[in-house]
Write a protein that holds these residues in place. Structure first.
Motif, short mmCIF file in Angstrom:
data_model
loop_
_atom_site.label_atom_id
_atom_site.label_comp_id
_atom_site.label_asym_id
_atom_site.label_seq_id
_atom_site.Cartn_x
_atom_site.Cartn_y
_atom_site.Cartn_z
N ALA A 266 -2.50 6.79 10.11
CA ALA A 266 -1.42 5.88 10.51
C ALA A 266 -0.26 6.65 11.13
CB ALA A 266 -0.96 5.04 9.34
N SER A 267 0.07 7.82 10.57
CA SER A 267 1.15 8.64 11.13
C SER A 267 0.80 9.12 12.54
CB SER A 267 1.44 9.84 10.23
OG SER A 267 1.95 9.42 9.00
N LYS A 268 -0.47 9.48 12.75
CA LYS A 268 -0.92 9.91 14.08
C LYS A 268 -0.81 8.75 15.07
CE LYS A 268 -4.99 11.32 16.68
NZ LYS A 268 -6.43 11.63 16.63
N VAL A 269 -1.30 7.59 14.67
CA VAL A 269 -1.27 6.41 15.55
C VAL A 269 0.18 6.06 15.89
CG1 VAL A 269 -1.81 3.94 15.69
CG2 VAL A 269 -3.50 5.54 14.77
N ARG A 270 1.05 6.14 14.89
CA ARG A 270 2.47 5.84 15.09
C ARG A 270 3.10 6.86 16.05
NH1 ARG A 270 4.08 4.98 9.91
NH2 ARG A 270 4.32 2.75 10.17
N ALA A 271 2.86 8.15 15.82
CA ALA A 271 3.47 9.21 16.62
C ALA A 271 2.97 9.22 18.06
CB ALA A 271 3.21 10.57 15.98
N THR A 272 1.72 8.91 18.25
CA THR A 272 1.14 8.94 19.60
C THR A 272 1.29 7.59 20.32
OG1 THR A 272 -1.06 8.39 18.74
CG2 THR A 272 -0.53 10.74 19.01
N LYS A 273 1.87 6.63 19.61
CA LYS A 273 2.10 5.29 20.17
C LYS A 273 0.80 4.68 20.69
CE LYS A 273 6.94 6.26 21.43
NZ LYS A 273 7.25 6.81 20.18
N ALA A 274 -0.28 4.89 19.91
CA ALA A 274 -1.60 4.41 20.31
C ALA A 274 -1.71 2.88 20.25
CB ALA A 274 -2.67 5.05 19.44
N VAL A 275 -0.88 2.26 19.43
CA VAL A 275 -0.77 0.80 19.41
C VAL A 275 0.70 0.45 19.46
CG1 VAL A 275 -2.96 0.37 18.20
CG2 VAL A 275 -0.88 0.67 16.88
N ASN A 276 1.03 -0.62 20.14
CA ASN A 276 2.45 -0.96 20.32
C ASN A 276 3.09 -1.58 19.08
OD1 ASN A 276 1.30 -3.47 20.39
ND2 ASN A 276 2.03 -4.01 22.42
N TRP A 277 2.29 -2.03 18.12
CA TRP A 277 2.86 -2.69 16.94
C TRP A 277 3.17 -1.73 15.80
CZ3 TRP A 277 -0.47 -1.95 12.91
CH2 TRP A 277 -1.84 -1.77 13.21
N LEU A 278 2.81 -0.47 15.96
CA LEU A 278 3.07 0.51 14.90
C LEU A 278 3.99 1.59 15.46
CD1 LEU A 278 2.32 1.18 11.97
CD2 LEU A 278 0.41 2.51 12.85
N SER A 279 5.28 1.40 15.28
CA SER A 279 6.22 2.39 15.82
C SER A 279 7.34 2.66 14.85
CB SER A 279 6.78 1.92 17.15
OG SER A 279 7.35 0.64 17.03
N PHE B 291 0.80 -1.22 0.00
CA PHE B 291 0.00 0.00 0.00
C PHE B 291 0.84 1.28 0.00
CE2 PHE B 291 -2.98 -3.03 2.24
CZ PHE B 291 -3.76 -3.26 1.13
N LYS B 292 2.08 1.18 -0.47
CA LYS B 292 2.97 2.35 -0.63
C LYS B 292 3.10 3.17 0.65
CE LYS B 292 1.89 2.44 -5.49
NZ LYS B 292 1.20 3.08 -6.57
N GLY B 293 3.37 2.48 1.74
CA GLY B 293 3.61 3.15 3.02
C GLY B 293 2.40 3.20 3.92
N ALA B 294 1.22 3.00 3.37
CA ALA B 294 0.00 3.02 4.19
C ALA B 294 -0.16 1.68 4.89
CB ALA B 294 -1.22 3.30 3.32
N VAL B 295 -0.75 1.72 6.06
CA VAL B 295 -1.04 0.49 6.79
C VAL B 295 -2.47 0.57 7.32
CG1 VAL B 295 1.34 0.00 7.48
CG2 VAL B 295 -0.08 1.41 8.94
N PRO B 296 -3.13 -0.58 7.41
CA PRO B 296 -4.47 -0.56 7.99
C PRO B 296 -4.40 -0.30 9.49
CG PRO B 296 -3.85 -2.80 7.35
CD PRO B 296 -2.73 -1.90 6.95
N VAL B 297 -5.29 0.54 9.96
CA VAL B 297 -5.36 0.81 11.39
C VAL B 297 -6.79 0.53 11.87
CG1 VAL B 297 -3.49 2.51 11.42
CG2 VAL B 297 -5.82 3.28 11.01
N PRO B 298 -6.95 0.22 13.14
CA PRO B 298 -8.29 -0.05 13.66
C PRO B 298 -9.23 1.14 13.44
CG PRO B 298 -6.62 -0.75 15.22
CD PRO B 298 -5.91 0.02 14.15
N LYS B 299 -10.48 0.83 13.18
CA LYS B 299 -11.49 1.84 12.88
C LYS B 299 -11.63 2.87 14.00
CE LYS B 299 -16.34 2.10 11.46
NZ LYS B 299 -17.52 1.29 11.11
N ARG B 300 -11.34 2.48 15.21
CA ARG B 300 -11.50 3.41 16.35
C ARG B 300 -10.60 4.65 16.21
NH1 ARG B 300 -8.64 -1.00 18.43
NH2 ARG B 300 -6.62 -0.50 19.41
#
Length: 119
Positions: A106-119, A17-26
């Motif tokens: 995805a960048s927000k989730v990564r930066a805020t460390k909202a999930v431990n698997w996306l860092s 997905f050219k850098g994009a990753v699926p993130v939970p709907k929440r």
């Protein structure tokens, strides 16, 4: 879980997905525009998959009216690290990409460390 499956195949998703990753709907912004959605079977579990129009993701603490302003921006007009200013109801706001908003969820989730698997 589905999140475990995504976490275990993160590199595959990023490549496909050219850098994009699926993130939970929440984590999806309330102003998202769903282009296509379907329920699919993933390892015996029904998973809703939605493809959304790219949009800016605001920090949770940003004023709701400022979020409305950000939701109107086309991400192709905003760049990494860019600073934006706006005035809402006579109050000036300064925002910086990577601190107050991100170019995608995805960048927000990564930066805020909202999930431990996306860092």
């Amino acid at each position: 879980s589905v999140e475990d499956a995504v976490a275990g195949n993160l590199a595959l998703f990023e490549t496909k997905f050219k850098g994009a990753v699926p993130v939970p709907k929440r984590f999806a912004p309330s102003y998202r525009v769903v282009l296509k959605s379907d329920v699919v079977d993933v390892g015996g579990s029904n998973v809703e998959v939605s493809i959304c129009r790219p949009s800016i993701a605001a920090k949770d603490s940003v004023d709701e009216l400022v979020v409305t302003f950000l939701s109107t921006l086309d991400i192709s007009d905003v760049s990494a690290g860019q600073e934006l200013s706006c005035s809402v109801d006579g109050k000036s706001h300064s925002l910086k990409e990577g601190q107050d908003f991100w170019l995608n969820t995805a960048s927000k989730v990564r930066a805020t460390k909202a999930v431990n698997w996306l860092s």
